[in-house]
Motif scaffolding. Structure first.
Motif, PDB file in Angstrom:
ATOM      1  N   MET A  56       0.830  -1.208   0.000  1.00  0.00           N
ATOM      2  CA  MET A  56       0.000   0.000   0.000  1.00  0.00           C
ATOM      3  C   MET A  56       0.865   1.259   0.000  1.00  0.00           C
ATOM      4  O   MET A  56       0.486   2.271  -0.559  1.00  0.00           O
ATOM      5  N   PHE A  57       2.004   1.225   0.668  1.00  0.00           N
ATOM      6  CA  PHE A  57       2.828   2.426   0.818  1.00  0.00           C
ATOM      7  C   PHE A  57       4.008   2.448  -0.142  1.00  0.00           C
ATOM      8  O   PHE A  57       4.950   3.207   0.065  1.00  0.00           O
ATOM      9  N   GLU A  58       3.976   1.637  -1.185  1.00  0.00           N
ATOM     10  CA  GLU A  58       5.159   1.479  -2.035  1.00  0.00           C
ATOM     11  C   GLU A  58       5.601   2.792  -2.673  1.00  0.00           C
ATOM     12  O   GLU A  58       6.784   3.150  -2.649  1.00  0.00           O
ATOM     13  N   ALA A  59       4.640   3.539  -3.261  1.00  0.00           N
ATOM     14  CA  ALA A  59       4.999   4.793  -3.939  1.00  0.00           C
ATOM     15  C   ALA A  59       5.565   5.809  -2.946  1.00  0.00           C
ATOM     16  O   ALA A  59       6.585   6.463  -3.206  1.00  0.00           O
ATOM     17  N   LEU A  60       4.905   5.929  -1.787  1.00  0.00           N
ATOM     18  CA  LEU A  60       5.378   6.863  -0.762  1.00  0.00           C
ATOM     19  C   LEU A  60       6.749   6.456  -0.250  1.00  0.00           C
ATOM     20  O   LEU A  60       7.643   7.296  -0.087  1.00  0.00           O
ATOM     21  N   SER A  61       6.934   5.155  -0.020  1.00  0.00           N
ATOM     22  CA  SER A  61       8.216   4.650   0.462  1.00  0.00           C
ATOM     23  C   SER A  61       9.334   4.955  -0.527  1.00  0.00           C
ATOM     24  O   SER A  61      10.430   5.388  -0.134  1.00  0.00           O
ATOM     25  N   THR A  62       9.064   4.752  -1.814  1.00  0.00           N
ATOM     26  CA  THR A  62      10.075   5.013  -2.844  1.00  0.00           C
ATOM     27  C   THR A  62      10.476   6.478  -2.853  1.00  0.00           C
ATOM     28  O   THR A  62      11.668   6.823  -2.920  1.00  0.00           O
ATOM     29  N   ARG A  63       9.469   7.376  -2.794  1.00  0.00           N
ATOM     30  CA  ARG A  63       9.765   8.819  -2.813  1.00  0.00           C
ATOM     31  C   ARG A  63      10.566   9.246  -1.588  1.00  0.00           C
ATOM     32  O   ARG A  63      11.557   9.980  -1.703  1.00  0.00           O
ATOM     33  N   LEU A  64      10.145   8.783  -0.414  1.00  0.00           N
ATOM     34  CA  LEU A  64      10.834   9.188   0.809  1.00  0.00           C
ATOM     35  C   LEU A  64      12.258   8.654   0.856  1.00  0.00           C
ATOM     36  O   LEU A  64      13.178   9.360   1.275  1.00  0.00           O
ATOM     37  N   ASN A  65      12.454   7.425   0.398  1.00  0.00           N
ATOM     38  CA  ASN A  65      13.810   6.869   0.393  1.00  0.00           C
ATOM     39  C   ASN A  65      14.715   7.613  -0.578  1.00  0.00           C
ATOM     40  O   ASN A  65      15.913   7.737  -0.346  1.00  0.00           O
ATOM     41  N   GLY A  66      14.124   8.121  -1.671  1.00  0.00           N
ATOM     42  CA  GLY A  66      14.897   8.946  -2.598  1.00  0.00           C
ATOM     43  C   GLY A  66      15.369  10.232  -1.933  1.00  0.00           C
ATOM     44  O   GLY A  66      16.521  10.659  -2.103  1.00  0.00           O
ATOM     45  N   VAL A  67      14.493  10.853  -1.157  1.00  0.00           N
ATOM     46  CA  VAL A  67      14.840  12.084  -0.429  1.00  0.00           C
ATOM     47  C   VAL A  67      15.948  11.805   0.582  1.00  0.00           C
ATOM     48  O   VAL A  67      16.940  12.553   0.681  1.00  0.00           O
ATOM     49  N   PHE A  68      15.804  10.711   1.333  1.00  0.00           N
ATOM     50  CA  PHE A  68      16.778  10.415   2.383  1.00  0.00           C
ATOM     51  C   PHE A  68      18.125   9.984   1.818  1.00  0.00           C
ATOM     52  O   PHE A  68      19.173  10.234   2.422  1.00  0.00           O
ATOM     53  N   ASP A  69      18.117   9.349   0.657  1.00  0.00           N
ATOM     54  CA  ASP A  69      19.390   8.997   0.001  1.00  0.00           C
ATOM     55  C   ASP A  69      20.193  10.255  -0.324  1.00  0.00           C
ATOM     56  O   ASP A  69      21.422  10.286  -0.182  1.00  0.00           O
ATOM     57  N   LYS A  70      19.493  11.304  -0.772  1.00  0.00           N
ATOM     58  CA  LYS A  70      20.173  12.576  -1.064  1.00  0.00           C
ATOM     59  C   LYS A  70      20.799  13.154   0.204  1.00  0.00           C
ATOM     60  O   LYS A  70      21.921  13.666   0.188  1.00  0.00           O
ATOM     61  N   LEU A  71      20.046  13.071   1.311  1.00  0.00           N
ATOM     62  CA  LEU A  71      20.570  13.604   2.573  1.00  0.00           C
ATOM     63  C   LEU A  71      21.815  12.844   3.016  1.00  0.00           C
ATOM     64  O   LEU A  71      22.788  13.439   3.478  1.00  0.00           O
ATOM     65  N   ARG A  72      21.784  11.535   2.861  1.00  0.00           N
ATOM     66  CA  ARG A  72      22.933  10.721   3.306  1.00  0.00           C
ATOM     67  C   ARG A  72      24.189  11.069   2.513  1.00  0.00           C
ATOM     68  O   ARG A  72      25.297  11.059   3.052  1.00  0.00           O
ATOM     69  N   ARG A  73      23.997  11.356   1.234  1.00  0.00           N
ATOM     70  CA  ARG A  73      25.171  11.648   0.388  1.00  0.00           C
ATOM     71  C   ARG A  73      25.818  12.981   0.739  1.00  0.00           C
ATOM     72  O   ARG A  73      26.983  13.206   0.436  1.00  0.00           O
ATOM     73  N   ARG A  74      25.072  13.871   1.374  1.00  0.00           N
ATOM     74  CA  ARG A  74      25.614  15.197   1.665  1.00  0.00           C
ATOM     75  C   ARG A  74      26.479  15.229   2.920  1.00  0.00           C
ATOM     76  O   ARG A  74      27.260  16.153   3.117  1.00  0.00           O
ATOM     77  N   GLY A  75      26.341  14.243   3.793  1.00  0.00           N
ATOM     78  CA  GLY A  75      27.139  14.247   5.016  1.00  0.00           C
ATOM     79  C   GLY A  75      26.627  15.307   5.974  1.00  0.00           C
ATOM     80  O   GLY A  75      25.564  15.168   6.559  1.00  0.00           O
ATOM     81  N   ALA A  76      27.393  16.402   6.141  1.00  0.00           N
ATOM     82  CA  ALA A  76      26.954  17.495   7.007  1.00  0.00           C
ATOM     83  C   ALA A  76      25.761  18.197   6.373  1.00  0.00           C
ATOM     84  O   ALA A  76      25.693  18.364   5.156  1.00  0.00           O
ATOM     85  N   LEU A  77      24.806  18.608   7.197  1.00  0.00           N
ATOM     86  CA  LEU A  77      23.582  19.251   6.696  1.00  0.00           C
ATOM     87  C   LEU A  77      23.468  20.675   7.217  1.00  0.00           C
ATOM     88  O   LEU A  77      23.780  20.968   8.369  1.00  0.00           O
ATOM     89  N   SER A  78      23.001  21.537   6.340  1.00  0.00           N
ATOM     90  CA  SER A  78      22.653  22.888   6.767  1.00  0.00           C
ATOM     91  C   SER A  78      21.145  22.955   6.967  1.00  0.00           C
ATOM     92  O   SER A  78      20.409  22.040   6.571  1.00  0.00           O
TER      93      SER A  78
END
Length: 460
Positions: free
Chosen positions: A1-23
């Motif tokens: 049921m949550f597949e589309a939402l899960s995919t989108r959110l994981n895409g967002v979090f992958d970007k955050l992980r790649r940045r290391g330090a966050l502003s």
């Protein structure tokens, strides 16, 4: 049921992980994308706005921005906010049904026509009989829909519970009174009252349901809503809560391609907890709703606890121990493989099982490319059923002519038979390797054995 939402959110979090330090700007940008993902998943606008506000308040603090793993901190904050939105957190009500009341305990089932209300009544009856050892009476109050009472009677037989004898011409109030009287006289623990539905909300429906509720004083009033209807499900829940009052929600068809926003909106809109999820047409396809586990699935963290619980409920312990003993002795054959397939089939479809495994978010594309077919288990079982006892015990004798006969008997191609035999050979080799490692090795390799075809990327 949550597949589309899960995919989108994981895409967002992958970007955050790649940045290391966050502003703070990084977090704000990520939350903007999370908000869009929630809205696209049919989450009600006020709920999405409130969730993002809570996350932003916690996520832009110095302790997050300067933490060792800021991305993980943000993910945890989002997870906590999702759990809260789904009705979890400290002091949250326990999942499942509340049965803490004197017998006979009335459960009133309400909802629109087509939501799965009658089938859900049968599912709850089966659950109460088998898991809670309750004596259950099912009663249909639906006098408007043709054959509705007969449908519930059939479901009662399938669930192994009693149904109220049908008396033509009675009103819903008269049926409800007769059901409660029979329950008191014959010492039933629970009475499930399945009310009539309509294609849409109207005054006649609400007045009838309200009158039955006033007469029976149910301990639980469960609203059944179809997850596939998205925001309409939320609107239905709001109407029933405002005009009748419900203290629990059951969401059906959660195994479909619903976007999941309805579940995230229900608690905030109605104040009533989601208690159960219907995940299939079979009478045993009913699950407790655990907010923390659902949030974990949404964020791609898997749900190992639910997977273990499902395995414990469906897998025959004695059969599993016999199979393990045969594996240790190197006696694994196609009969054992067929028994294993049967056990996996009881757990539900493969995509549902895989959805509970941690880290699936990063593997979804590979799984889709592998074209894992939920019908694979049934086909494999059919192929093995077409073999003779001698062939099952000694697969090495299966040559070209035998393969043709087996394929014809199972309604598949010779290539399908070859794939199954190759898969069996691979699994047998794996068993031998684990055997050399001893019992700990067997436990480590158990997941590969549990999911037939997990190592076979070709479509079946």
């Amino acid at each position: 049921m949550f597949e589309a939402l899960s995919t989108r959110l994981n895409g967002v979090f992958d970007k955050l992980r790649r940045r290391g330090a966050l502003s703070e700007a990084d977090v704000t940008e990520a939350l903007r994308e999370v908000r869009v993902a929630l809205l696209e998943a049919d989450v009600a606008l006020p709920v999405a706005r409130d969730l993002i506000a809570k996350v932003r308040e916690r996520a832009v603090g110095v302790e997050v921005i300067r933490s060792v793993s800021p991305a993980q901190q943000v993910i945890k904050i989002v997870n906590d906010a999702l759990v809260e939105a789904l009705g979890g957190g400290e002091g949250a009500e326990a999942p499942g049904l509340d049965l803490n009341a004197p017998s006979p305990l009335p459960i009133l089932m309400v909802g629109l026509q087509g939501s799965g209300k009658t089938t859900t009544s049968g599912k709850i009856a089966l659950r109460l009989r088998t898991r809670d050892k309750k004596k259950v009476l099912l009663a249909s109050l639906d006098v408007a829909r043709p054959a509705a009472q007969l449908q519930l009677q059939t479901l009662a037989t399938q669930a192994g519970v009693m149904s109220l004898p049908i008396v033509p011409g009675q009103s819903p109030l008269e049926i409800a009174a007769r059901a409660m009287d029979m329950a008191r006289r014959e010492l039933f623990d629970v009475v499930i009252l399945d009310t009539a539905g309509r294609l849409s909300i109207d005054d006649a429906l609400m007045e009838e349901v309200a009158a039955v509720k006033a007469a029976t004083k149910p301990h639980q009033t469960l609203l059944v809503v179809d997850a596939m209807t998205g925001q309409d499900a939320v609107n239905t829940a709001r109407n029933f809560q405002d005009r009748v009052g419900v203290n629990g929600i059951v969401m059906t068809r959660v195994d479909g391609d619903a976007r999941g926003g309805a579940a995230l909106s229900m608690r905030a809109v109605t104040g009533a907890p989601i208690r159960l999820l219907g995940a299939g047409e079979k009478l045993d396809a009913l699950e407790d709703f655990h907010p923390d586990r659902i949030a974990s699935r949404i964020l791609g963290m898997g749900d190992i606890v639910s997977l273990v619980e499902r395995a414990a409920e469906t897998i025959d312990r004695d059969e599993a121990e016999k199979l393990a003993a045969r594996m240790q002795k190197g006696q694994f054959n196609l009969e054992d493989f067929a028994n294993q397939l049967k056990q996996v089939g009881k757990m539900g479809n493969l995509s549902g099982i895989l959805g509970m495994l941690p880290g699936l978010g990063a593997m979804k594309s590979q799984i889709q490319n592998a074209k894992i077919d939920d019908r694979m288990v049934g086909r494999q079982a059919a192929i093995i059923s077409s073999m003779t006892a001698k062939e099952k015990r000694n697969p090495d004798i299966i040559k070209a002519s035998r393969k043709k006969r087996i394929a014809a008997g199972a309604g598949v191609t010779v290539q399908d038979v070859n794939r199954l035999l190759k898969q069996f050979d691979d699994m047998s080799a794996m068993m031998k390797r684990m055997n050399k490692l001893g019992q700990k090795g067997l436990m480590r390799g158990g997941l590969g054995a549990l999911l037939p075809g997990a190592g076979n990327r070709r479509p079946f």
